[in-house]
Design a protein around this motif. Structure first.
Motif, PDB file in Angstrom:
ATOM      1  N   TYR A  56     -39.285 -52.354  -3.238  1.00 20.41           N
ATOM      2  CA  TYR A  56     -39.607 -53.362  -4.244  1.00 20.41           C
ATOM      3  C   TYR A  56     -40.936 -53.047  -4.922  1.00 20.41           C
ATOM      4  N   GLN A  57     -41.905 -52.640  -4.150  1.00 20.48           N
ATOM      5  CA  GLN A  57     -43.198 -52.293  -4.737  1.00 20.48           C
ATOM      6  C   GLN A  57     -43.055 -51.121  -5.709  1.00 20.48           C
ATOM      7  N   GLN A  58     -42.256 -50.130  -5.343  1.00 20.77           N
ATOM      8  CA  GLN A  58     -42.033 -48.984  -6.218  1.00 20.77           C
ATOM      9  C   GLN A  58     -41.340 -49.418  -7.507  1.00 20.77           C
ATOM     10  N   GLN A  59     -40.350 -50.270  -7.388  1.00 17.14           N
ATOM     11  CA  GLN A  59     -39.663 -50.771  -8.578  1.00 17.14           C
ATOM     12  C   GLN A  59     -40.625 -51.536  -9.481  1.00 17.14           C
ATOM     13  N   LEU A  60     -41.483 -52.340  -8.899  1.00 19.16           N
ATOM     14  CA  LEU A  60     -42.464 -53.089  -9.688  1.00 19.16           C
ATOM     15  C   LEU A  60     -43.450 -52.153 -10.384  1.00 19.16           C
ATOM     16  N   GLN A  61     -43.868 -51.108  -9.703  1.00 17.66           N
ATOM     17  CA  GLN A  61     -44.804 -50.163 -10.304  1.00 17.66           C
ATOM     18  C   GLN A  61     -44.180 -49.386 -11.458  1.00 17.66           C
ATOM     19  N   ASN A  62     -42.865 -49.275 -11.475  1.00 15.93           N
ATOM     20  CA  ASN A  62     -42.165 -48.507 -12.504  1.00 15.93           C
ATOM     21  C   ASN A  62     -41.663 -49.363 -13.660  1.00 15.93           C
ATOM     22  N   THR A  63     -42.160 -50.581 -13.795  1.00 14.38           N
ATOM     23  CA  THR A  63     -41.711 -51.439 -14.886  1.00 14.38           C
ATOM     24  C   THR A  63     -42.895 -52.027 -15.639  1.00 14.38           C
ATOM     25  N   ASP A  64     -42.645 -52.341 -16.898  1.00 17.26           N
ATOM     26  CA  ASP A  64     -43.647 -53.038 -17.709  1.00 17.26           C
ATOM     27  C   ASP A  64     -43.328 -54.519 -17.825  1.00 17.26           C
ATOM     28  N   ASP A  65     -42.057 -54.861 -17.616  1.00 20.59           N
ATOM     29  CA  ASP A  65     -41.586 -56.234 -17.772  1.00 20.59           C
ATOM     30  C   ASP A  65     -40.942 -56.709 -16.481  1.00 20.59           C
ATOM     31  N   LEU A  66     -41.318 -57.896 -16.059  1.00 21.41           N
ATOM     32  CA  LEU A  66     -40.766 -58.486 -14.845  1.00 21.41           C
ATOM     33  C   LEU A  66     -39.995 -59.743 -15.226  1.00 21.41           C
ATOM     34  N   TYR A  67     -38.792 -59.870 -14.695  1.00 19.65           N
ATOM     35  CA  TYR A  67     -37.969 -61.057 -14.893  1.00 19.65           C
ATOM     36  C   TYR A  67     -37.775 -61.735 -13.546  1.00 19.65           C
ATOM     37  N   LEU A  68     -38.137 -63.011 -13.479  1.00 18.78           N
ATOM     38  CA  LEU A  68     -37.925 -63.812 -12.280  1.00 18.78           C
ATOM     39  C   LEU A  68     -36.930 -64.907 -12.652  1.00 18.78           C
ATOM     40  N   ILE A  69     -35.764 -64.892 -12.027  1.00 21.36           N
ATOM     41  CA  ILE A  69     -34.703 -65.853 -12.324  1.00 21.36           C
ATOM     42  C   ILE A  69     -34.392 -66.604 -11.038  1.00 21.36           C
ATOM     43  N   ALA A  70     -34.528 -67.943 -11.090  1.00 20.64           N
ATOM     44  CA  ALA A  70     -34.334 -68.727  -9.871  1.00 20.64           C
ATOM     45  C   ALA A  70     -34.013 -70.176 -10.207  1.00 20.64           C
ATOM     46  N   PRO A  71     -33.310 -70.848  -9.313  1.00 24.12           N
ATOM     47  CA  PRO A  71     -33.101 -72.288  -9.479  1.00 24.12           C
ATOM     48  C   PRO A  71     -34.344 -73.047  -9.011  1.00 24.12           C
ATOM     49  N   ILE A  72     -34.433 -74.277  -9.416  1.00 20.28           N
ATOM     50  CA  ILE A  72     -35.458 -75.187  -8.904  1.00 20.28           C
ATOM     51  C   ILE A  72     -34.755 -76.103  -7.904  1.00 20.28           C
ATOM     52  N   TRP A  73     -35.229 -76.085  -6.678  1.00 24.73           N
ATOM     53  CA  TRP A  73     -34.691 -76.963  -5.635  1.00 24.73           C
ATOM     54  C   TRP A  73     -35.822 -77.836  -5.134  1.00 24.73           C
ATOM     55  N   TRP A  74     -35.589 -79.121  -5.033  1.00 20.26           N
ATOM     56  CA  TRP A  74     -36.595 -80.040  -4.518  1.00 20.26           C
ATOM     57  C   TRP A  74     -37.933 -79.840  -5.233  1.00 20.26           C
ATOM     58  N   SER A  75     -37.864 -79.696  -6.535  1.00 14.36           N
ATOM     59  CA  SER A  75     -39.039 -79.612  -7.408  1.00 14.36           C
ATOM     60  C   SER A  75     -39.833 -78.326  -7.268  1.00 14.36           C
ATOM     61  N   ASN A  76     -39.237 -77.287  -6.722  1.00 11.68           N
ATOM     62  CA  ASN A  76     -39.952 -76.021  -6.594  1.00 11.68           C
ATOM     63  C   ASN A  76     -38.952 -74.868  -6.439  1.00 11.68           C
ATOM     64  N   LEU A  77     -39.487 -73.669  -6.413  1.00 14.03           N
ATOM     65  CA  LEU A  77     -38.646 -72.499  -6.215  1.00 14.03           C
ATOM     66  C   LEU A  77     -38.131 -72.449  -4.777  1.00 14.03           C
ATOM     67  N   PRO A  78     -36.974 -71.855  -4.550  1.00 10.01           N
ATOM     68  CA  PRO A  78     -36.455 -71.746  -3.184  1.00 10.01           C
ATOM     69  C   PRO A  78     -37.368 -70.888  -2.303  1.00 10.01           C
ATOM     70  N   GLY A  79     -37.290 -71.120  -1.017  1.00 10.07           N
ATOM     71  CA  GLY A  79     -38.129 -70.396  -0.058  1.00 10.07           C
ATOM     72  C   GLY A  79     -37.984 -68.887  -0.121  1.00 10.07           C
ATOM     73  N   ILE A  80     -36.808 -68.401  -0.485  1.00 11.35           N
ATOM     74  CA  ILE A  80     -36.607 -66.951  -0.541  1.00 11.35           C
ATOM     75  C   ILE A  80     -37.523 -66.303  -1.577  1.00 11.35           C
ATOM     76  N   VAL A  81     -37.838 -67.038  -2.647  1.00 12.89           N
ATOM     77  CA  VAL A  81     -38.753 -66.503  -3.666  1.00 12.89           C
ATOM     78  C   VAL A  81     -40.163 -66.409  -3.088  1.00 12.89           C
ATOM     79  N   LYS A  82     -40.587 -67.440  -2.381  1.00 10.30           N
ATOM     80  CA  LYS A  82     -41.897 -67.386  -1.729  1.00 10.30           C
ATOM     81  C   LYS A  82     -41.930 -66.261  -0.708  1.00 10.30           C
ATOM     82  N   GLY A  83     -40.844 -66.099   0.036  1.00 11.93           N
ATOM     83  CA  GLY A  83     -40.766 -65.014   1.008  1.00 11.93           C
ATOM     84  C   GLY A  83     -40.904 -63.647   0.354  1.00 11.93           C
TER      85      GLY A  83
END
Length: 127
Positions: A4-31
């Protein structure tokens, strides 16, 4: 984690797509942030001087969905995406809020497939 770190280093644009559960992002995103955005890769902190290292990113697009509208998230639920994610987490990673766009599709439980398609078209036009 290294992949994941390598993929992030090789990009200029980051897309984060997630649902909102209980007024926040799911735990997997925090993880994901806990396991990938590590000291020495995403930030440094020497002598209590925090410095975000992910300044190579040109743009971050955050796309969320929820049963509540963006207005409700902002006014009734403490604006969790802007306050917690954009103005805190991404700032701490060295990504200024000017490089971040947030697109929210609310009322996901009642909108039509055509509404969803229009939402995606609008994002494509704005990015």
């Amino acid at each position: 984690m290294k992949d994941y770190q390598q993929q992030l280093q090789n990009t200029d644009d980051l897309y984060l797509i997630a649902p909102i559960w209980w007024s926040n992002l799911p735990g997997i995103v925090k993880g994901f942030f806990d396991k990938v955005m590590l000291k020495g890769f995403a930030y440094s902190s020497e002598n209590e001087d925090w410095h975000g290292l992910m300044t190579w990113l040109d743009h971050v697009t955050v796309i969320t969905t929820s049963e509540v509208s963006q207005q409700a998230l902002e006014q009734d639920y403490g604006d969790p995406i802007r306050q917690s994610l954009i103005n805190t987490v991404f700032r701490d990673l060295g990504i200024s809020s000017q490089k971040i766009s947030w697109h929210h599709l609310g009322n996901i439980n009642t909108i039509t497939p055509e509404d969803r398609q229009q939402f995606l078209k609008n994002i494509a036009l704005q990015n």
